[in-house]
Design an enzyme around this catalytic site. Sequence first.
Site, short mmCIF file in Angstrom:
data_model
loop_
_atom_site.label_atom_id
_atom_site.label_comp_id
_atom_site.label_asym_id
_atom_site.label_seq_id
_atom_site.Cartn_x
_atom_site.Cartn_y
_atom_site.Cartn_z
N ASP A 17 0.81 -1.29 0.03
CA ASP A 17 -0.06 0.07 -0.08
C ASP A 17 0.78 1.10 -0.12
O ASP A 17 2.05 1.13 0.17
CB ASP A 17 -1.01 0.02 1.39
CG ASP A 17 -1.81 1.41 1.45
OD1 ASP A 17 -2.46 1.68 0.45
OD2 ASP A 17 -1.91 1.80 2.48
N ASP A 19 -0.31 5.19 0.73
CA ASP A 19 -0.50 6.14 1.99
C ASP A 19 -0.78 5.33 3.36
O ASP A 19 -1.36 4.66 3.45
CB ASP A 19 -1.99 6.73 1.47
CG ASP A 19 -1.69 7.70 0.02
OD1 ASP A 19 -0.96 8.07 -0.28
OD2 ASP A 19 -2.77 7.61 -0.68
N GLU A 312 10.95 10.80 25.58
CA GLU A 312 11.63 10.60 26.83
C GLU A 312 13.15 9.88 26.84
O GLU A 312 12.96 8.76 26.91
CB GLU A 312 10.66 9.50 27.72
CG GLU A 312 9.27 10.21 27.96
CD GLU A 312 8.40 9.47 29.15
OE1 GLU A 312 8.82 8.55 29.77
OE2 GLU A 312 7.04 9.74 29.01
N LEU A 315 19.43 9.88 29.88
CA LEU A 315 20.75 10.03 29.63
C LEU A 315 21.66 9.08 30.63
O LEU A 315 21.26 9.01 31.77
CB LEU A 315 21.37 11.35 30.27
CG LEU A 315 21.19 12.50 29.02
CD1 LEU A 315 19.87 12.78 28.39
CD2 LEU A 315 21.51 13.88 29.55
N TYR A 324 15.96 20.73 35.39
CA TYR A 324 14.97 21.17 34.58
C TYR A 324 15.43 22.83 33.95
O TYR A 324 16.10 23.59 34.77
CB TYR A 324 13.85 21.51 35.62
CG TYR A 324 13.07 20.24 36.04
CD1 TYR A 324 12.87 19.43 35.04
CD2 TYR A 324 12.93 20.03 37.61
CE1 TYR A 324 12.25 18.25 35.65
CE2 TYR A 324 12.39 19.11 37.86
CZ TYR A 324 12.16 18.02 37.14
OH TYR A 324 11.42 16.88 37.43
N ARG A 337 14.13 -1.14 19.26
CA ARG A 337 12.87 -2.11 19.15
C ARG A 337 11.70 -1.39 19.21
O ARG A 337 11.82 0.12 19.56
CB ARG A 337 12.96 -3.01 20.28
CG ARG A 337 13.03 -2.08 21.66
CD ARG A 337 12.70 -3.09 22.95
NE ARG A 337 12.55 -2.20 24.33
CZ ARG A 337 11.28 -1.85 24.66
NH1 ARG A 337 10.36 -2.06 23.99
NH2 ARG A 337 11.54 -1.17 25.86
N PHE A 342 4.16 -4.44 29.01
CA PHE A 342 4.89 -5.41 29.82
C PHE A 342 3.83 -5.95 30.69
O PHE A 342 2.94 -4.84 31.37
CB PHE A 342 6.01 -4.69 30.30
CG PHE A 342 7.41 -4.44 29.58
CD1 PHE A 342 8.06 -5.36 29.00
CD2 PHE A 342 7.08 -3.21 28.90
CE1 PHE A 342 8.89 -5.24 28.08
CE2 PHE A 342 8.29 -2.92 27.85
CZ PHE A 342 9.11 -4.08 27.49
#
Length: 397
Positions: A17, A19, A312, A315, A324, A337, A342
């Site tokens: 396909d 679109d 998200e 580090l 912040y 992945r 879970f």
Amino acid sequence: MAAPKPITRLISHVILDLDGTLLNTDCIVSQVLKPFLVKNGKKWDSKKAHKFVGKTPYEAAAVVLEDYGLPYSTEEFLSLINPMFSEQWGNIKALPGANRLIKHLKSSRVPAALASNSSRSNIESKISCQQGWKEYFSAIVGADEVESGKPSPDIFLEAAKRMNADPSNCLVIEDSVPGVTAGKAAGMHVIAVPSVPKRTDEFSSADEIINSLLDLRPEKWGLPPFNDWIEGTLPIDPWFIGGPVIKGFGRGSKVLGIPTANLAAENFSDILSEHTSGVYFGWAGLSKRGIYRMVMSIGWNPYFDNTEKTIEPWLLHGFDEDFYGEELRLVIVGYIRPEANFPSLESLIERIHEDGRIAENALDLPEYAKYKELPYLRNPLQQGAATGGNEAEQEFI
């Protein structure tokens, strides 16, 4: 994602396909319809978009007219809206994994066809803006070339006929329920790549359901495998985002023990729509601290059942305090992945840490390590600014 059902015959041909499967036309739909609706005193509702996924243009137009109560006949509406869409075909971007897939099929000498509910002329216009695409396909079939569009099997049967292929030897890749229904009705094997989030339960008739084309494993279907995975990771064309850290140390630290450094998702709506949900990795630059390895999820975090798609980054460094408001720049260079749910918080935490280990090791490889030296990671952003792909790509080039 669902595991493929056993196949009884070797796949020899692939039918794709267009679109929502190869091209990110959802962005164009909203860009065209939003201002049109405003002019008619209406407001675009993205939650209604799933209603016309996989439909023919005429059927989709009828849905829009009914949902928004617009004072046009279907023919009038199409005559107004089609020129607006035609102006945008050149702006449609290929979905992640699309170029990789069609080039792989071509180099592996696997015949491939396009079979779309769009008209043949629209298909030609769209793919003419994608370098080399027209030459990759052995056959192209539009809904105006057969008696009935999807969910009728006509388009897929015609594609198989033009490739001199037995339908039972064809593998269909589709993003919509009508497309999956059509492929199964044609007696073909079908992989669903749902373009509408959180609706995978509607695709139960497909032989396999995958999160994105990045997760396709051709060898499951008797086709040549991709050979570009490196130690459990897939190199991707790098993409770049940046902005002030707004939150993440709360739930991330308290519930998961993993302080993610979140960016404001509303600043990256285009980026979020272009990139499939999943787990990625790369390099992170903090304006006042340095450059760090990073693993990142993008998506809805099924375990927490988020209602909005988020970015998200985690580090991979132990910080003594949150940061912040500090400027964060990310270069995403690889894929690990698909997003997954879970059964327990413990299994989620275990997998997040495994993702971190994979990213940590992969970033030592030359394929990925070279991006650590990009000036983009070190140059501070202007105060209050946020960046997406194009600006950073120019800096990379």
